[in-house]
Scaffold this active site. Structure first.
Site, PDB file in Angstrom:
ATOM      1  N   CYS A  34      12.961  13.688 -14.466  1.00  0.00           N
ATOM      2  CA  CYS A  34      13.467  14.231 -15.890  1.00  0.00           C
ATOM      3  C   CYS A  34      13.215  13.011 -16.664  1.00  0.00           C
ATOM      4  O   CYS A  34      12.084  12.524 -16.983  1.00  0.00           O
ATOM      5  CB  CYS A  34      14.610  14.636 -15.600  1.00  0.00           C
ATOM      6  SG  CYS A  34      14.908  15.648 -17.552  1.00  0.00           S
ATOM      7  N   ARG A  40      14.267  24.209 -26.513  1.00  0.00           N
ATOM      8  CA  ARG A  40      13.941  23.168 -25.449  1.00  0.00           C
ATOM      9  C   ARG A  40      13.303  24.179 -23.975  1.00  0.00           C
ATOM     10  O   ARG A  40      13.449  25.269 -24.180  1.00  0.00           O
ATOM     11  CB  ARG A  40      15.359  22.827 -24.836  1.00  0.00           C
ATOM     12  CG  ARG A  40      15.825  21.744 -26.038  1.00  0.00           C
ATOM     13  CD  ARG A  40      17.079  21.044 -25.660  1.00  0.00           C
ATOM     14  NE  ARG A  40      16.941  20.381 -24.320  1.00  0.00           N
ATOM     15  CZ  ARG A  40      16.861  19.148 -24.360  1.00  0.00           C
ATOM     16  NH1 ARG A  40      16.487  18.679 -25.339  1.00  0.00           N
ATOM     17  NH2 ARG A  40      16.806  18.518 -23.070  1.00  0.00           N
ATOM     18  N   HIS A  86      15.647  19.295 -11.382  1.00  0.00           N
ATOM     19  CA  HIS A  86      16.927  18.613 -10.930  1.00  0.00           C
ATOM     20  C   HIS A  86      17.679  19.824 -10.756  1.00  0.00           C
ATOM     21  O   HIS A  86      17.582  21.015 -10.364  1.00  0.00           O
ATOM     22  CB  HIS A  86      17.319  17.651 -12.107  1.00  0.00           C
ATOM     23  CG  HIS A  86      17.477  18.079 -13.266  1.00  0.00           C
ATOM     24  ND1 HIS A  86      18.231  19.240 -13.778  1.00  0.00           N
ATOM     25  CD2 HIS A  86      16.701  17.822 -14.365  1.00  0.00           C
ATOM     26  CE1 HIS A  86      18.050  19.234 -15.143  1.00  0.00           C
ATOM     27  NE2 HIS A  86      17.129  18.540 -15.526  1.00  0.00           N
TER      28      HIS A  86
END
Length: 246
Positions: free
Chosen positions: A96, A133, A195
């Site tokens: 990330c 997002r 993740h």
């Protein structure tokens, strides 16, 4: 004598937003079950890399604020060492936010560009706070099967030159939600937005990293398989819950 590996965990106190220590725990457990001694060295701001052979590198993720704190130290104190490590084939996993810091630059929604160390010929731009997002479960197809996890990032990443993607997503957004790519790979350096934590859900990925490290340190070494029946069932279930078939 049991094999020994040294893992460098960069900035664990700052880049650990999404349970990234779970990746370290997974690697340690999968080594211990095989009689491999995995030693973890944590390196924070202003600290030098240890005076020991490096076999694995790991960096986790966090928000723009923490990235801005880390990037100067990363670039000024470790860029050349890390580039040499990647060129020599040392496995490096960046998740990330740290994936972005290993690119040419990250342009946040506000403020100046964060100039990375350029391990990956790629760049990331945040389209602005008014743009949704990239959030949700993600499933990626790669050379070793599937990767499953969770993603939450505002930036859109675009690969260039010889940098190839880690894989191609079948659910989720990946690098930018448009070109089908997820993550990046150069030599044995892997960058990804997956993740939650990544490696507990993807034991095959953990073993790829360990195999690369062991073969480099101990030429001819064969990583012994583990009984991953339970882990594989959990992986398949996670893929199914993400809306794709593994």
């Amino acid at each position: 004598m049991n094999p020994q590996l040294n893992l460098i965990h960069l900035y664990p106190g700052l880049l650990n937003l999404y349970g990234d220590r779970g990746n370290i725990i997974t690697l340690k457990k999968r080594c211990a079950w095989r009689g491999i001694d995995l030693r973890v060295f944590e390196v924070g701001l202003g600290e030098a890399l240890p005076d020991a052979p490096i076999d694995l590198l790991f960096m986790g993720g966090d928000q723009d604020r923490e990235q801005a704190v880390v990037v100067g130290d990363l670039r000024e104190n470790h860029a050349s060492e890390l580039q040499e490590a990647v060129a020599s084939g040392i496995p490096f996993l960046a998740v990330c936010g740290s994936y972005q810091l290993l690119q040419k630059y990250y342009r946040p929604a506000e403020g100046e560009d964060l100039v990375g160390i350029g391990t990956f010929d790629a760049y990331t731009k945040h389209p602005g706070h008014d743009v949704p997002r990239c959030v949700g479960n993600i499933v990626v197809e790669w050379e070793h099967g599937t990767i499953v996890g969770f993603e939450n990032h505002g930036g859109r990443t675009f690969l260039q030159g010889d940098t190839r993607p880690l894989g191609h997503f079948v659910e989720g957004f990946g690098n930018n939600g448009r070109d089908g790519t997820e993550g990046a790979r150069v030599e044995n350096a892997f960058g990804t937005y997956v993740h939650g934590s990544l490696l507990p859900k993807n034991p095959a990925f953990a073993d790829v990293l360990l195999r690369l490290a062991l073969e480099r340190r101990y030429p001819g070494y064969e990583l012994q398989p583990l009984d991953d029946s339970l882990e594989n069932r959990a992986h398949v279930r996670a893929v199914a819950r993400a809306g794709a078939r593994g």
